[in-house]
Design an enzyme around this catalytic site. Structure first.
Site, PDB file in Angstrom:
ATOM      1  N   GLU A  79      39.847  88.589-103.821  1.00  0.00           N
ATOM      2  CA  GLU A  79      38.927  88.007-104.795  1.00  0.00           C
ATOM      3  C   GLU A  79      39.640  86.924-105.587  1.00  0.00           C
ATOM      4  O   GLU A  79      39.209  86.540-106.667  1.00  0.00           O
ATOM      5  CB  GLU A  79      38.339  89.080-105.707  1.00  0.00           C
ATOM      6  CG  GLU A  79      39.334  90.020-106.357  1.00  0.00           C
ATOM      7  CD  GLU A  79      38.642  91.127-107.138  1.00  0.00           C
ATOM      8  OE1 GLU A  79      37.983  90.826-108.156  1.00  0.00           O
ATOM      9  OE2 GLU A  79      38.772  92.310-106.745  1.00  0.00           O
ATOM     10  N   CYS A 110      37.458  94.735-105.181  1.00  0.00           N
ATOM     11  CA  CYS A 110      38.675  95.410-104.701  1.00  0.00           C
ATOM     12  C   CYS A 110      38.482  96.162-103.387  1.00  0.00           C
ATOM     13  O   CYS A 110      39.424  96.761-102.879  1.00  0.00           O
ATOM     14  CB  CYS A 110      39.189  96.363-105.775  1.00  0.00           C
ATOM     15  SG  CYS A 110      39.609  95.531-107.324  1.00  0.00           S
ATOM     16  N   HIS A 232      42.148 103.818-105.293  1.00  0.00           N
ATOM     17  CA  HIS A 232      42.255 102.454-105.816  1.00  0.00           C
ATOM     18  C   HIS A 232      42.741 102.548-107.255  1.00  0.00           C
ATOM     19  O   HIS A 232      42.190 103.306-108.061  1.00  0.00           O
ATOM     20  CB  HIS A 232      40.893 101.753-105.756  1.00  0.00           C
ATOM     21  CG  HIS A 232      40.822 100.523-106.586  1.00  0.00           C
ATOM     22  ND1 HIS A 232      41.706  99.472-106.421  1.00  0.00           N
ATOM     23  CD2 HIS A 232      39.998 100.167-107.611  1.00  0.00           C
ATOM     24  CE1 HIS A 232      41.407  98.520-107.297  1.00  0.00           C
ATOM     25  NE2 HIS A 232      40.387  98.917-108.027  1.00  0.00           N
TER      26      HIS A 232
END
Length: 393
Positions: A79, A110, A232
């Site tokens: 990103e 993400c 994550h």
């Protein structure tokens, strides 16, 4: 036929900021950052590093003659893209000296690298004599003196996907949850992201619980079937909040083991910070390289989350002699050799930007010893340079 990750690579820039220093400068109790958020340092990217160069630098150790010849898919999840049209994967292909490949870039916050990994899984399943290179490369920016400043970072993770992988086999069962939620975004006109922090945390936990419940119902597996769970990690306490919601499903001994493995998975993130698409895989590398308790045959669960939002829960099985595919000492050296910035140096580096009018611009390379760097801007074009023969085929 088994498909999975054969090898992984890591890169982070040569400069970092100590978060106790940041806390003192911002008038915040350092414990809020080091304990409450769970971060100690954050990588700061110089102008000479972007999503392309970091991706190349992360992939260098994965390539030998056979790999170069057999990689026919290259996916960049990011990103922090450098162009609205041209995929950064094409620059990466050239800089790595790879042959023609399907090369493209994926964006979904993400989750991008996981989307690339799942695409690679399907591709190698259909072409078992070929390999895929998947890269997650990002610079997390929220702005100076903002609530998100402490959760910035920079780095890249590269994964070589193949049939009969030597590191870990990806199991085919996965569960996905997606919905249009506005918890985090970055409009085209902004260099920094916007986030609704508390709301985003709530969504992250909710999405995890949904994918976890779907996985249990689909597979009939329980938490007892896992040696470790990786998450994550925009900051290391985020994954812990999600993990704690399912720990009551385990015995006390299993809970202790899962928490210990979780802490091992956070060690790299605590020193590098948030690298968006690569954060889950940074945690996975930390677990594999720091834990002394893992064995071949262990199942590891992985939770990927991309704001906006999409999540996926999937699993992998460690392979015999998986340790030979790791590079713990190299990564320890990478982190140890970095240069600590002062607050003044950090703020200056953060605010220094490339020109947006297409004018010529030379980048100072004196603080960047990386093999591949961005050297200058010329007529709206980024000019990259390979500074070591190790990159070339």
């Amino acid at each position: 036929m088994q498909i999975g990750i054969d090898k992984m690579g890591l890169f982070t820039p040569n400069t970092y900021l100590d978060l106790v220093m940041l806390a003192n400068a911002r008038g915040v109790d350092p414990d809020k950052f080091t304990i409450g958020i769970g971060q100690d340092q954050m990588a700061i990217a110089p102008l000479s590093q972007d999503s392309v160069t970091m991706g190349v630098n992360a992939a260098l150790d994965l390539l030998d003659g056979e790999n170069r010849d057999n990689i026919s898919l290259l996916v960049l999840g990011t990103e922090s893209g450098i162009d609205q049209s041209k995929a950064g994967a094409l620059y990466i292909q050239r800089l790595l000296g790879l042959q023609n490949a399907r090369a493209f870039e994926i964006k979904e916050a993400c989750y991008g690298a996981t989307a690339g990994l799942m695409t690679a899984y399907d591709y190698v399943t259909a072409h078992p004599d070929q390999k895929a290179l998947v890269i997650g490369s990002d610079i997390a920016r929220y702005g100076l003196e903002t609530p998100g400043e402490v959760t910035q970072g920079a780095g890249a993770v590269a994964m070589l996907v193949s049939a009969q992988p030597r590191l870990m086999v990806l199991e085919p069962q996965t569960t996905v949850h997606s919905a249009d939620v506005q918890d985090f975004w970055r409009p085209n006109y902004s260099k920094e992201a916007f986030a609704r922090g508390k709301y985003s945390t709530e969504q992250y936990i909710d999405f995890f619980q949904k994918t976890w419940a779907d996985y249990r119902n689909t597979t009939d597996r329980t938490i007892a079937d896992f040696k470790a769970l990786c998450f994550h990690l925009p900051y290391t306490k985020m994954g812990l909040k999600a993990l704690r919601t399912i720990l009551p499903e385990a015995t006390e001994a299993q809970q202790a083991d899962l928490l210990a493995r979780y802490q091992e998975s956070t060690l790299y993130s605590r020193q590098i910070g948030n690298i968006y698409t690569g954060s889950l895989y940074l945690g996975l590398m930390s677990l594999l390289e720091q834990s002394q308790q893992l064995q071949a045959g262990d199942r590891i669960g992985l939770f990927s989350y991309g704001s906006g939002a999409i999540s996926e829960f999937f699993t992998a099985i460690l392979q015999p002699n998986f340790e030979t595919q790791l590079a713990a000492q190299k990564h320890a050296d990478l982190l140890a050799k970095r240069q600590q910035l002062t607050m003044a140096e950090y703020e200056t580096q953060f605010q220094t930007e490339l020109p947006e009018d297409g004018s010529a611009f030379e980048i100072d390379l004196t603080v960047d010893p990386s093999p591949v760097v961005l050297t200058r801007m010329k007529e709206h074009e980024r000019i990259y340079e390979v500074l070591t023969q190790a990159v070339k085929p």
